[in-house]
Design a protein around this motif. Structure first.
Motif, mmCIF file in Angstrom:
data_model
loop_
_atom_site.group_PDB
_atom_site.id
_atom_site.type_symbol
_atom_site.label_atom_id
_atom_site.label_comp_id
_atom_site.label_asym_id
_atom_site.label_seq_id
_atom_site.Cartn_x
_atom_site.Cartn_y
_atom_site.Cartn_z
ATOM 1 N N MET A 1 -8.378 42.177 36.764
ATOM 2 C CA MET A 1 -7.357 43.263 37.282
ATOM 3 C C MET A 1 -7.070 42.863 38.871
ATOM 4 N N LEU A 2 -8.323 42.620 39.570
ATOM 5 C CA LEU A 2 -8.063 42.336 40.929
ATOM 6 C C LEU A 2 -7.080 40.834 41.159
ATOM 7 N N ALA A 3 -7.335 40.233 40.227
ATOM 8 C CA ALA A 3 -6.491 38.743 40.056
ATOM 9 C C ALA A 3 -4.975 39.260 39.911
ATOM 10 N N GLU A 4 -4.925 39.897 39.064
ATOM 11 C CA GLU A 4 -3.266 40.370 38.728
ATOM 12 C C GLU A 4 -2.853 41.043 40.234
ATOM 13 N N ILE A 5 -3.643 42.075 40.658
ATOM 14 C CA ILE A 5 -3.120 42.634 41.959
ATOM 15 C C ILE A 5 -2.667 41.716 43.038
ATOM 16 N N ALA A 6 -3.623 40.568 43.053
ATOM 17 C CA ALA A 6 -3.659 39.600 44.518
ATOM 18 C C ALA A 6 -2.382 38.725 44.068
ATOM 19 N N GLY A 7 -2.259 38.191 42.706
ATOM 20 C CA GLY A 7 -1.185 37.307 42.254
ATOM 21 C C GLY A 7 0.248 37.837 42.513
ATOM 22 N N MET A 8 0.497 39.390 42.073
ATOM 23 C CA MET A 8 1.791 39.723 41.962
ATOM 24 C C MET A 8 2.131 40.289 43.181
ATOM 25 N N SER A 9 1.389 40.194 44.565
ATOM 26 C CA SER A 9 1.744 40.688 45.759
ATOM 27 C C SER A 9 2.654 39.758 46.357
ATOM 28 N N LEU A 10 3.106 38.798 45.639
ATOM 29 C CA LEU A 10 4.237 37.869 46.080
ATOM 30 C C LEU A 10 5.598 38.320 45.879
ATOM 31 N N TRP A 11 5.720 39.173 44.593
ATOM 32 C CA TRP A 11 6.839 39.279 44.066
ATOM 33 C C TRP A 11 7.778 39.924 44.881
ATOM 34 N N PHE A 12 7.613 41.120 45.370
ATOM 35 C CA PHE A 12 8.493 41.804 46.448
ATOM 36 C C PHE A 12 8.516 41.625 47.952
ATOM 37 N N MET A 13 7.912 40.444 48.205
ATOM 38 C CA MET A 13 7.492 39.976 49.683
ATOM 39 C C MET A 13 9.018 40.176 50.466
ATOM 40 N N SER A 14 10.016 39.124 49.957
ATOM 41 C CA SER A 14 11.382 39.438 50.505
ATOM 42 C C SER A 14 11.901 40.389 50.751
ATOM 43 N N ALA A 15 11.964 41.432 49.741
ATOM 44 C CA ALA A 15 12.521 42.557 49.896
ATOM 45 C C ALA A 15 11.903 43.597 51.122
ATOM 46 N N ALA A 16 10.636 43.753 50.903
ATOM 47 C CA ALA A 16 9.784 44.308 51.977
ATOM 48 C C ALA A 16 9.992 44.013 53.513
ATOM 49 N N ILE A 17 10.002 42.696 53.600
ATOM 50 C CA ILE A 17 10.197 42.212 55.102
ATOM 51 C C ILE A 17 11.670 41.985 55.558
ATOM 52 N N LEU A 18 12.796 42.139 54.335
ATOM 53 C CA LEU A 18 13.965 42.033 54.725
ATOM 54 C C LEU A 18 14.784 42.600 56.184
ATOM 55 N N PRO A 19 14.166 43.816 56.354
ATOM 56 C CA PRO A 19 14.787 44.290 57.804
ATOM 57 C C PRO A 19 14.325 43.714 58.915
ATOM 58 N N ASP A 20 13.271 43.076 58.880
ATOM 59 C CA ASP A 20 12.747 42.279 59.935
ATOM 60 C C ASP A 20 13.111 40.794 59.998
ATOM 61 N N MET A 21 13.582 40.338 58.947
ATOM 62 C CA MET A 21 14.094 38.866 58.718
ATOM 63 C C MET A 21 15.634 38.906 59.431
ATOM 64 N N VAL A 22 16.273 40.136 58.831
ATOM 65 C CA VAL A 22 17.705 40.307 59.165
ATOM 66 C C VAL A 22 17.724 40.484 60.879
ATOM 67 N N ALA A 23 16.763 41.209 61.381
ATOM 68 C CA ALA A 23 16.820 41.453 62.601
ATOM 69 C C ALA A 23 16.660 40.105 63.463
ATOM 70 N N GLU A 24 16.044 39.282 62.951
ATOM 71 C CA GLU A 24 15.886 37.917 63.805
ATOM 72 C C GLU A 24 16.877 36.892 63.593
ATOM 73 N N THR A 25 17.467 36.973 62.196
ATOM 74 C CA THR A 25 18.575 36.015 61.781
ATOM 75 C C THR A 25 19.477 36.777 60.878
ATOM 76 N N ALA A 26 20.910 36.296 61.371
ATOM 77 C CA ALA A 26 22.012 37.070 60.379
ATOM 78 C C ALA A 26 21.879 36.484 59.197
ATOM 79 N N ILE A 27 21.725 37.336 58.018
ATOM 80 C CA ILE A 27 21.790 36.842 56.503
ATOM 81 C C ILE A 27 22.765 37.685 55.773
ATOM 82 N N SER A 28 23.927 37.026 55.329
ATOM 83 C CA SER A 28 24.770 37.800 54.283
ATOM 84 C C SER A 28 24.253 38.788 53.551
ATOM 85 N N GLU A 29 24.910 39.702 53.147
ATOM 86 C CA GLU A 29 24.634 40.507 52.091
ATOM 87 C C GLU A 29 24.200 39.779 50.746
#
Length: 381
Positions: A1-29
């Motif tokens: 179960m711990l292995a599954e939690i760790a592996g799937m932590s990659l899935w929504f990474m871009s959605a979670a950090i999107l506001p900070d990425m957009v603040a740094e670089t202009a990214i189209s919708e």
């Protein structure tokens, strides 16, 4: 179960950090949406390749899991060196999704090998672990603040750790391997009526699941920003996204405890009804008092997931043991093919018709899933 939690932590990474990425670089919708939908598309390609080749049933699933988790960690880490929102970043997310097809469905294969009478609970616990992993990026983004690269690094390291944890696991007494590849295995997804109905329920569930998971943080932020400063709205939106997804993980485990006693179809139906109502309630309270929106979204998030585990368990119940890995993998491939469209279109529709209308559209999926489960109940009486 711990292995599954760790592996799937990659899935929504871009959605979670999107506001900070957009603040740094202009990214189209379009590119903002593509960073999330590319993961879905990659997963579909990886899952179809895995199912058609029969790898989950022919190879030691622990080794397949570990190899994919490490390679996905490297693909995710490449976000540290490519242009945010650029073509290479989108490609990296696609590759990450393709490799995660060797983590989630393969984890299911390992889980169902540990029991038959308590399979609803086993799969529920595994999907609950997947959910906590999917929620983790929002918590990492909150902890990392504006430093999105820190969040990416921690998630990649966690996935590598998960690979070694899986290698240390054992296979259950009901694990079965296929002696050779047989393309007819995939045909059972259509010829086996009970499997087909389990697939149909799963597709109704997937209609709303990943669109909600991927964009609820942004949608909540828009709602909160109507009554509070933007910085506070972003922080609260991230916290709510983590809470809503994590609530589904808890409910998934609880649902699994009752599924083997009261029936997997019944648990799925209850979850679909509450989930659909949660989507409608979240639409009604959107832009209103923050506490009321939070309550509705948390209920929605808790109910949106318990049925997922039961659809996978139903496929396992109605499939030959040496075909469960391939059929469950193909099930996820079809579901994520659907989510590629829903994740990509959700923010576009939100701009055109508003988040409230989008939430109502999401509720159509549970309605379809309920119809499929009622039919399956008739066949299994």
């Amino acid at each position: 179960m711990l292995a599954e939690i760790a592996g799937m932590s990659l899935w929504f990474m871009s959605a979670a950090i999107l506001p900070d990425m957009v603040a740094e670089t202009a990214i189209s919708e379009f590119r903002q949406a593509a960073l999330s939908s590319a993961v879905q598309a990659g997963f579909v390609v990886g899952a179809v390749a895995s199912a058609v080749s029969g790898l989950p049933d022919r190879m030691d699933p622990r080794r397949l899991f570990a190899l994919c988790a490490i390679a996905a960690a490297l693909a995710n880490a490449s976000l540290l060196v490519v242009t945010p929102g650029g073509n290479l970043a989108i490609l990296a997310r696609f590759v990450t999704g393709a490799l995660l097809a060797g983590v989630y469905p393969v984890g299911l294969k390992i889980a169902v090998g540990w029991g038959q009478k308590d399979r609803g609970f086993l799969v529920g616990a595994l999907v609950g672990a997947l959910t906590f992993g999917s929620a983790a990026p929002h918590l990492l983004a909150l902890a990392g603040g504006a430093d999105w690269r820190w969040s990416v690094s921690i998630a990649s390291l966690a996935s590598v750790a998960g690979a070694f944890l899986c290698l240390a696991a054992a296979l259950g007494p009901f694990h079965a391997a296929a002696g050779r590849f047989d393309i007819r295995t995939i045909g059972a997804a259509w010829t086996n009526r009970k499997v087909r109905l389990a697939y149909a329920g799963y597709l109704g569930h997937m209609w709303e699941l990943y669109a909600m998971w991927a964009w609820i943080g942004l949608a909540a932020t828009v709602s909160f920003a109507m009554s509070m400063p933007e910085a506070e709205a972003i922080a609260l939106g991230r916290l709510l996204a983590f809470g809503a997804i994590a609530a589904g993980g808890v409910a998934c485990v609880v649902g699994g405890l009752f599924a083997d006693r009261f029936g997997k179809e019944n648990i799925a139906i209850v979850a679909l009804v509450v989930s659909g109502c949660g989507a409608v309630a979240s639409a009604i309270t959107f832009g209103g008092p923050a506490w009321l929106t939070i309550l509705c979204v948390l209920i929605w998030g808790a109910a949106i997931l318990p049925d997922s585990a039961q659809f996978s368990a139903l496929v396992a119940d109605h499939s030959p043991p040496d075909q469960t890995g391939s059929l469950m993998t193909f099930q996820t491939a079809l579901g994520f093919a659907l989510t590629f469209a829903t994740v990509q279109l959700t923010p576009v529709l939100a701009l055109a018709i508003g988040w409230q209308a989008v939430f109502i559209i999401m509720a159509l999926g549970p309605a379809f899933g309920i119809a499929a489960m009622l039919r399956l109940k008739q066949l299994t009486r």
